[in-house]
Write a protein that holds these residues in place. Structure first.
Motif, PDB file in Angstrom:
ATOM      1  N   ASN A  27       0.842  -1.193   0.000  1.00 57.34           N
ATOM      2  CA  ASN A  27       0.000   0.000   0.000  1.00 57.34           C
ATOM      3  C   ASN A  27       0.874   1.239   0.000  1.00 57.34           C
ATOM      4  O   ASN A  27       1.799   1.354   0.789  1.00 57.34           O
ATOM      5  CB  ASN A  27      -0.889   0.039   1.252  1.00 57.34           C
ATOM      6  CG  ASN A  27      -1.979  -1.020   1.218  1.00 57.34           C
ATOM      7  OD1 ASN A  27      -2.286  -1.621   2.231  1.00 57.34           O
ATOM      8  ND2 ASN A  27      -2.549  -1.252   0.055  1.00 57.34           N
ATOM      9  N   HIS A  56     -10.341   3.287  -8.754  1.00 60.24           N
ATOM     10  CA  HIS A  56     -10.890   2.820  -7.483  1.00 60.24           C
ATOM     11  C   HIS A  56     -12.370   3.159  -7.407  1.00 60.24           C
ATOM     12  O   HIS A  56     -13.185   2.372  -7.009  1.00 60.24           O
ATOM     13  CB  HIS A  56     -10.186   3.533  -6.312  1.00 60.24           C
ATOM     14  CG  HIS A  56      -8.875   2.946  -5.953  1.00 60.24           C
ATOM     15  ND1 HIS A  56      -8.737   1.675  -5.497  1.00 60.24           N
ATOM     16  CD2 HIS A  56      -7.639   3.467  -5.961  1.00 60.24           C
ATOM     17  CE1 HIS A  56      -7.456   1.435  -5.238  1.00 60.24           C
ATOM     18  NE2 HIS A  56      -6.765   2.507  -5.526  1.00 60.24           N
ATOM     19  N   GLU A  66      -6.860  -2.092  -9.573  1.00 58.08           N
ATOM     20  CA  GLU A  66      -7.509  -3.075  -8.700  1.00 58.08           C
ATOM     21  C   GLU A  66      -8.890  -3.485  -9.188  1.00 58.08           C
ATOM     22  O   GLU A  66      -9.889  -3.299  -8.504  1.00 58.08           O
ATOM     23  CB  GLU A  66      -7.621  -2.520  -7.280  1.00 58.08           C
ATOM     24  CG  GLU A  66      -6.258  -2.270  -6.709  1.00 58.08           C
ATOM     25  CD  GLU A  66      -6.314  -2.019  -5.223  1.00 58.08           C
ATOM     26  OE1 GLU A  66      -7.100  -2.721  -4.552  1.00 58.08           O
ATOM     27  OE2 GLU A  66      -5.571  -1.162  -4.742  1.00 58.08           O
ATOM     28  N   ALA A  80     -11.237  -5.757  -6.950  1.00 60.81           N
ATOM     29  CA  ALA A  80     -11.885  -5.281  -5.726  1.00 60.81           C
ATOM     30  C   ALA A  80     -13.378  -5.113  -5.964  1.00 60.81           C
ATOM     31  O   ALA A  80     -13.797  -4.526  -6.943  1.00 60.81           O
ATOM     32  CB  ALA A  80     -11.277  -3.945  -5.296  1.00 60.81           C
ATOM     33  N   LEU A 131     -15.590  -7.009  -7.036  1.00 57.97           N
ATOM     34  CA  LEU A 131     -16.281  -7.898  -7.986  1.00 57.97           C
ATOM     35  C   LEU A 131     -16.529  -9.247  -7.307  1.00 57.97           C
ATOM     36  O   LEU A 131     -15.690  -9.723  -6.545  1.00 57.97           O
ATOM     37  CB  LEU A 131     -15.437  -8.126  -9.240  1.00 57.97           C
ATOM     38  CG  LEU A 131     -15.438  -7.048 -10.321  1.00 57.97           C
ATOM     39  CD1 LEU A 131     -14.605  -7.503 -11.506  1.00 57.97           C
ATOM     40  CD2 LEU A 131     -16.855  -6.716 -10.760  1.00 57.97           C
ATOM     41  N   ARG A 162     -15.296 -11.879 -11.474  1.00 60.02           N
ATOM     42  CA  ARG A 162     -13.859 -12.075 -11.674  1.00 60.02           C
ATOM     43  C   ARG A 162     -13.590 -13.049 -12.808  1.00 60.02           C
ATOM     44  O   ARG A 162     -12.669 -12.855 -13.607  1.00 60.02           O
ATOM     45  CB  ARG A 162     -13.212 -12.583 -10.386  1.00 60.02           C
ATOM     46  CG  ARG A 162     -13.258 -11.498  -9.320  1.00 60.02           C
ATOM     47  CD  ARG A 162     -12.663 -11.957  -8.029  1.00 60.02           C
ATOM     48  NE  ARG A 162     -12.935 -10.915  -7.038  1.00 60.02           N
ATOM     49  CZ  ARG A 162     -12.451 -10.896  -5.819  1.00 60.02           C
ATOM     50  NH1 ARG A 162     -11.656 -11.863  -5.404  1.00 60.02           N
ATOM     51  NH2 ARG A 162     -12.745  -9.925  -4.996  1.00 60.02           N
ATOM     52  N   HIS A 175      -3.507  -6.678  -5.876  1.00 58.96           N
ATOM     53  CA  HIS A 175      -2.845  -7.262  -4.715  1.00 58.96           C
ATOM     54  C   HIS A 175      -2.878  -8.782  -4.784  1.00 58.96           C
ATOM     55  O   HIS A 175      -2.055  -9.461  -4.199  1.00 58.96           O
ATOM     56  CB  HIS A 175      -3.502  -6.777  -3.423  1.00 58.96           C
ATOM     57  CG  HIS A 175      -3.273  -5.327  -3.165  1.00 58.96           C
ATOM     58  ND1 HIS A 175      -2.019  -4.823  -2.923  1.00 58.96           N
ATOM     59  CD2 HIS A 175      -4.101  -4.271  -3.131  1.00 58.96           C
ATOM     60  CE1 HIS A 175      -2.093  -3.519  -2.734  1.00 58.96           C
ATOM     61  NE2 HIS A 175      -3.350  -3.152  -2.869  1.00 58.96           N
ATOM     62  N   HIS A 219     -16.865   0.937   2.338  1.00 57.25           N
ATOM     63  CA  HIS A 219     -16.146   0.948   1.066  1.00 57.25           C
ATOM     64  C   HIS A 219     -15.202   2.134   1.001  1.00 57.25           C
ATOM     65  O   HIS A 219     -14.056   2.011   0.628  1.00 57.25           O
ATOM     66  CB  HIS A 219     -17.136   1.057  -0.101  1.00 57.25           C
ATOM     67  CG  HIS A 219     -17.782  -0.219  -0.495  1.00 57.25           C
ATOM     68  ND1 HIS A 219     -17.079  -1.282  -0.968  1.00 57.25           N
ATOM     69  CD2 HIS A 219     -19.078  -0.600  -0.489  1.00 57.25           C
ATOM     70  CE1 HIS A 219     -17.919  -2.263  -1.252  1.00 57.25           C
ATOM     71  NE2 HIS A 219     -19.130  -1.879  -0.955  1.00 57.25           N
ATOM     72  N   GLU A 248     -16.186  -5.446   3.103  1.00 54.49           N
ATOM     73  CA  GLU A 248     -15.059  -5.781   2.214  1.00 54.49           C
ATOM     74  C   GLU A 248     -13.734  -5.241   2.701  1.00 54.49           C
ATOM     75  O   GLU A 248     -13.073  -4.453   2.024  1.00 54.49           O
ATOM     76  CB  GLU A 248     -15.327  -5.274   0.802  1.00 54.49           C
ATOM     77  CG  GLU A 248     -16.563  -5.928   0.228  1.00 54.49           C
ATOM     78  CD  GLU A 248     -16.677  -5.702  -1.259  1.00 54.49           C
ATOM     79  OE1 GLU A 248     -15.635  -5.754  -1.928  1.00 54.49           O
ATOM     80  OE2 GLU A 248     -17.800  -5.508  -1.729  1.00 54.49           O
ATOM     81  N   ALA A 266     -10.478  -5.515   0.439  1.00 52.55           N
ATOM     82  CA  ALA A 266     -10.289  -4.722  -0.767  1.00 52.55           C
ATOM     83  C   ALA A 266      -9.237  -3.652  -0.525  1.00 52.55           C
ATOM     84  O   ALA A 266      -9.276  -2.933   0.457  1.00 52.55           O
ATOM     85  CB  ALA A 266     -11.606  -4.069  -1.189  1.00 52.55           C
ATOM     86  N   SER A 267      -8.289  -3.583  -1.426  1.00 50.36           N
ATOM     87  CA  SER A 267      -7.200  -2.600  -1.446  1.00 50.36           C
ATOM     88  C   SER A 267      -6.201  -2.712  -0.294  1.00 50.36           C
ATOM     89  O   SER A 267      -5.318  -1.876  -0.191  1.00 50.36           O
ATOM     90  CB  SER A 267      -7.734  -1.162  -1.601  1.00 50.36           C
ATOM     91  OG  SER A 267      -8.369  -0.728  -0.443  1.00 50.36           O
ATOM     92  N   LEU A 268      -6.318  -3.744   0.547  1.00 48.31           N
ATOM     93  CA  LEU A 268      -5.215  -3.993   1.491  1.00 48.31           C
ATOM     94  C   LEU A 268      -4.167  -4.861   0.801  1.00 48.31           C
ATOM     95  O   LEU A 268      -4.507  -5.760   0.031  1.00 48.31           O
ATOM     96  CB  LEU A 268      -5.711  -4.722   2.738  1.00 48.31           C
ATOM     97  CG  LEU A 268      -6.391  -3.887   3.820  1.00 48.31           C
ATOM     98  CD1 LEU A 268      -6.736  -4.772   5.011  1.00 48.31           C
ATOM     99  CD2 LEU A 268      -5.503  -2.743   4.269  1.00 48.31           C
ATOM    100  N   HIS A 318     -15.891 -11.081  -0.651  1.00 44.36           N
ATOM    101  CA  HIS A 318     -16.037 -11.956  -1.819  1.00 44.36           C
ATOM    102  C   HIS A 318     -15.028 -13.096  -1.770  1.00 44.36           C
ATOM    103  O   HIS A 318     -15.238 -14.140  -2.366  1.00 44.36           O
ATOM    104  CB  HIS A 318     -15.850 -11.147  -3.108  1.00 44.36           C
ATOM    105  CG  HIS A 318     -16.944 -10.174  -3.350  1.00 44.36           C
ATOM    106  ND1 HIS A 318     -18.239 -10.569  -3.579  1.00 44.36           N
ATOM    107  CD2 HIS A 318     -16.966  -8.821  -3.371  1.00 44.36           C
ATOM    108  CE1 HIS A 318     -19.008  -9.506  -3.750  1.00 44.36           C
ATOM    109  NE2 HIS A 318     -18.262  -8.421  -3.620  1.00 44.36           N
ATOM    110  N   ASP A 319     -13.915 -12.888  -1.069  1.00 41.35           N
ATOM    111  CA  ASP A 319     -12.916 -13.943  -0.934  1.00 41.35           C
ATOM    112  C   ASP A 319     -13.124 -14.607   0.415  1.00 41.35           C
ATOM    113  O   ASP A 319     -13.513 -13.961   1.380  1.00 41.35           O
ATOM    114  CB  ASP A 319     -11.507 -13.355  -0.909  1.00 41.35           C
ATOM    115  CG  ASP A 319     -11.385 -12.120  -1.754  1.00 41.35           C
ATOM    116  OD1 ASP A 319     -10.744 -12.188  -2.797  1.00 41.35           O
ATOM    117  OD2 ASP A 319     -11.958 -11.064  -1.349  1.00 41.35           O
TER     118      ASP A 319
END
Ligand code: HEM
Ligand code: ATP
Ligand code: ATP
Ligand code: MG
Ligand code: MG
Lengths: 240, 219, 218, 218, 219
Positions: free
Chosen positions: C42, C88, C161, C164, C166, C171, C193, D88, D161, D164-166, D193-194
């Motif tokens: 990040n 984003h 990203e 993110a 989705l 995906r 990521h 978000h 989420e 996301a973005s980490l 989502h994961d």
């Protein structure tokens, strides 16, 4: 060589001319029949107003136009425009102050809804707006472009100020020094003093402009020294 | 409540200091509006000092709208609202804090505009000084009312445009009372009654805010 | 199509913001028709790099050419027309519906509006086509962003990203799309990521740290 | 701590927005001290569910109790004080620095400001502590959001989420954090989502579709 | 260029129709401001129909500021700017389109305000009708200038507050010329010269916009 010499002489010449103006204006020239000693403001106010409107705003506008024109585009122009505009704020404020001081005894008020006065004040706000606009834009290229456009748009106000006296036929003194027939309506020692004041304040402008410009260059240089440091510390991030 | 108020006021003022919106943008706007109002009404009207208080308040009003707008904008980026909501701040404190910050900003701007009115509209210096306390109270009441109405319109779309519609009618009495007491200070006349009206308005708005601000916040 | 072989060519590219180097000297060459993934911690500078390539932030120093256009001197508008950007916050006109936003894009690009129905179908937003964009969920916005790109068919795809928010279907669809795009000759640069899932895709991985490239799988 | 065993209890909860059912009848009970993951396709209603639990959207019909407080009638402000929310867009006062934002939160919560340094350290933002929030990267904002929560130590954590973005480090830290939080007796509801990565965590999975629960691993 | 202009204008007008900001928020604001200005200046000034044109334009000016603001806000959500930038629209067309939409909105609002001025400020109906064309040109010039200045301030922090500061001085000549020609229409006087000034201003702003709008857009 010539350039260096003229630069070296700029400061002293300004001082000498302004000193001469004050000496002549305060002690040598006679008081006016109608205005008495108030007439001595004649050696300050018109010259300052001239510098504010034409010399400094003009410099800023021309530099801005040169920036926008692709062939002459360079940050030098942008910097000149910026510094000239800053100095211009000073001179506009001085115009307003000297004008008000003159207006109080002659018109009986500090301010009147005269077209020239109002348009001059508006020019002052425009100059401040220019500075605010620069602050609000951080990307140098965008800032330079936007402020150049704004300076040019603002310059429309200058002819309005000049002709306002004719168009609206108001309180403010009509053209005395620069009449359309180009004959100066004052004489003798007064004319010389007036001339000195115009040249003196014009030189003062360029002196201030040069000082401000150098400061700006220095500021940018010091920030480019900081840049190396910033780059180094940024690169070391995350590489533990 | 007081602690929250101070915390919120300090935060708002710090954000203002940081972004300098007030100094660079709102104050010049006010000065400009003063000049333009003078122009739009023509020399005959503007010059006569009886128009001075009216113009002063009219311009202050528009400046206040900008500032209320900004005061709400600080809180309403999408995430901010949710994050701050979960701090569960005391609404009465939030109301007082935001009003306080707005009031300080309005006072500062008001002083500049008053100086402008004296210079530009020939408002008598002495009269202006006499009117100072009443102006102070009027602006404080505006700050309180503005914060209240700001919260009312917060969050919805087009908050920036909805705000003035709701706020203007609420400001009308303040505007009239302020103008009259300013005029009275200039030309002589009863100051007392307007003073009382303004003070009552301030107290009423503060009371309503303290009691009802929580209700207005988005649920 | 550009005459160059490399769509992206950066040499010692620096991007400053308020005196802070977002990018601190990036050297990079990306050949046309390739798929690259930009990764890094990040704040490493992934978003900044993609924004630079899209012509959305100005280059401070160094040399940068994208799609044959010099970022310092060239016509950025020309460049932007040729890249596709998914950020984003993939947002559009919030008050317009999905359909209206896409019609606007199609008209702006002189594309037939007839395609829109099928594009929306592909990204799975058919049941939301008349919903105002403001009301879409995070993933639906992302899908609208993809639809916008599908309509534009840019030369260079810059995706920040994209995974993110989705969902799984999204995906999978996305990976399929990437394959098609690259096969079609366009270039894709993705920041991520997570590794891409599809085994069929074997992207080059560019690792950023501290605003520059520290590792490159190529 | 609530007297209830279930922190969340929803019966036929419906949330309408402009006549559209974001949630179309959710039945759910979440025991205190548990970890649940809400999943589902884009637009399934995950965000809406979490916002309902945080007291950020009003309940239209049905019964809902969170932390012992009735969402229809109870004191929502009381509720909000007890939940932590990470959205978000985990944004705060954009013009304040990381430190100033956290000082504000600490003061508002009557917490000592001394903790801030260590909290910022934990989320890995020490080198950005004086950066204005506006300038943070997406992942750094997310980390600031976590710092905000760490300072608050709420009873019920609602995280939309969070992955996301980490970056990888961030996710590992985050998984560790979840473990600690749950071990400390708080309740966590995450939308994702994961699947969560950490093998040590074995969350309950709640699958949403069309605004209601269609599958529940419990 | 023309196609882009129409596309952009249609989009802006559609967004306005959808959100009804104009109908519900800006117009009531204008009417309210008209009433308040009348109040603030006191019956003596407001009643006299010589103040009518000035007040009308002053209020129109503030309404125009709100609308310019809104016109820019549409474009400046964080993502919108980037997505739309990559469409590579012709800047001259965007400028013309946004000016056109703004102009249509200003005309609609202007009509309502003019009706308000006739009712509230006792402006003579006949004179107002004679002034209509000059008002139309003034508002068109305001729309063009406003779009230009809107782009100038777009994107930066506090754009909403910077905009009025920059725009007001630019509007000053328009305001004066508009007011004078309105007054001339009411009380008799030379209409021609103001007409010329206004038309020249409109053409100048349009020309500058078409030439330089691209330069102002964020790079
Ligand atoms: C606040 C009040 C005043 C302001 C803002 C002001 C502004 C200006 C400006 C901008 C000019 C330059 C015009 C040009 O060269 O095109 C000027 C020139 C001049 N002003 Fe003033 N002025 C003020 C008050 C006065 C007063 C009270 C007097 C004398 C009674 C005065 C006498 C003059 C004279 C003699 C000139 C030179 C005119 C010429 O030759 O064109 N001004 N003033
Ligand atoms: N003016 C500034 N002063 C200090 N730091 C800044 C400034 N502007 C940006 N930054 C920093 O620059 C970096 C921006 O990186 P960027 O957004 O490109 O990261 P990223 O790799 O996309 O990260 P993420 O994975 O979180 O999205 C961040 O570390 C941010 O804090
Ligand atoms: N007024 C409305 N009219 C129609 N549909 C709406 C309206 N408001 C919201 N929606 C829809 O409601 C759903 C909102 O779902 P929510 O944001 O809770 O989804 P989510 O499960 O979080 O999705 P994601 O995975 O994309 O984040 C979306 O399908 C959205 O399009
Ligand atoms: Mg990023
Ligand atoms: Mg969601």
């Amino acid at each position: 060589m010539m350039k260096q010499l003229s630069q070296r002489l700029l400061g002293p010449a300004t001082l000498v001319l302004l000193g001469l103006t004050f000496w002549l204006g305060l002690w040598v020239t006679p008081p006016d029949r109608v205005q008495g000693d108030l007439v001595r403001l004649l050696y300050v106010h018109p010259a300052i107003a001239w510098v504010a409107l034409y010399v400094s705003f003009g410099t800023a506008t021309i530099a801005s136009a040169l920036y926008l024109w692709r062939r002459t585009r360079s940050y030098v122009m942008d910097r000149i425009a910026y510094c000239a505009m800053e100095v211009s704020v000073v001179f506009i404020v001085l115009t307003l102050i000297t004008g008000s001081i003159w207006g109080r005894p002659t018109w009986g008020v500090w301010w009147a809804w005269d077209a020239r006065l109002t348009s001059t004040a508006i020019l002052g706000v425009l100059a401040l707006g220019y500075l605010a606009l620069r602050r609000a834009n951080e990307d140098p290229a965008l800032r330079a472009r936007r402020s150049a456009v704004f300076a040019i748009l603002s310059a429309i106000n200058v002819p309005i100020i000049h002709f306002s006296v004719q168009w609206w036929k108001t309180l403010h003194q009509g053209a005395t020094v620069f009449t359309s027939s180009r004959t100066v309506l004052v004489h003798g020692s007064m004319a010389w003093t007036l001339l000195f004041s115009f040249v003196g304040f014009t030189l003062l402008f360029f002196w201030l402009l040069r000082a401000r410009y150098r400061l700006e260059v220095k500021r940018e240089a010091s920030s480019s020294a900081q840049l190396d440091e910033a780059l180094a510390s940024r690169r070391s991030e995350g590489t533990f | 409540m007081i602690r929250t108020a101070l915390l919120v006021a300090a935060k708002d003022l710090r954000i203002e200091l940081r972004s300098r919106v007030l100094l660079w943008q709102v104050v010049p706007f006010g000065v400009m509006a003063l000049l333009l109002s003078g122009l739009a009404l023509g020399p005959a009207h503007a010059g006569s000092s009886s128009a001075g208080p009216g113009l002063f308040y009219l311009v202050t009003l528009f400046v206040a709208l900008l500032m209320i707008n900004r005061s709400q904008a600080i809180e309403s980026t999408p995430g901010t609202r949710a994050s701050v909501a979960t701090l569960g701040l005391d609404p009465a404190g939030v109301f007082l804090g935001k009003s306080l910050a707005l009031c300080v900003e309005l006072w500062a701007t008001g002083l500049v505009l008053l100086a402008g009115a004296i210079l530009v509209l020939h408002t008598a210096l002495h009269g202006a000084l006499v009117a100072l306390p009443s102006i102070g109270v009027t602006l404080a009441a505006m700050a309180a009312a503005g914060t209240l109405y700001g919260a009312l319109t917060a969050g919805g779309d087009g908050a920036a445009t909805l705000l003035p519609v709701l706020t203007l009618p609420a400001f009308a009495p303040l505007l009239i009372a302020g103008e009259r007491s300013f005029s009275a200070a200039l030309h002589g006349g009863a100051l007392w009654e307007w003073w009382v009206i303004l003070a009552v308005a301030l107290v009423v708005y503060l009371a309503i805010g303290v009691l009802l601000y929580g209700v207005l916040e988005e649920s | 199509m550009t005459g160059d072989i490399d769509v992206v060519r950066l040499r010692d590219a620096v991007v400053l913001s308020n005196g802070f180097p977002l990018l601190s000297g990036v050297d990079l060459a990306i050949p046309s028709g390739s798929l690259s993934v930009v990764t890094g911690a990040n704040g490493a500078g992934k978003t900044s790099l993609l924004r630079l390539l899209a012509g959305l932030v100005p280059l401070t120093s160094g040399v940068a050419t994208v799609a044959g256009i010099d970022l310092a001197e060239g016509d950025l508008r020309q460049l932007r027309r040729r890249v596709g950007w998914l950020g984003h916050e993939g947002s559009f006109y919030d008050d317009l519906s999905v359909r209206e936003n896409l019609v606007f894009a199609a008209r702006a690009l002189d594309r037939p509006t007839g395609e829109i129905g099928s594009v929306v179908e592909r990204v799975g937003l058919t049941h939301r086509i008349d919903t105002t964009t403001r009301q879409l969920s995070a993933g639906q916005r992302r899908r609208l962003g993809l639809a916008w790109l599908l309509l534009r068919r840019p030369e260079l795809w810059l995706l920040d990203e994209p995974y993110a928010s989705l969902d799984d279907d999204g995906r999978t669809f996305f990976d399929g799309l990437l394959g098609d795009v690259v096969a079609g000759g366009a270039t894709v640069v993705v920041s991520a990521h997570d590794p891409l899932r599809s085994a069929a895709l074997s992207p080059r991985t560019i690792l950023l740290a501290g605003g520059r490239v520290v590792n490159d799988s190529q």
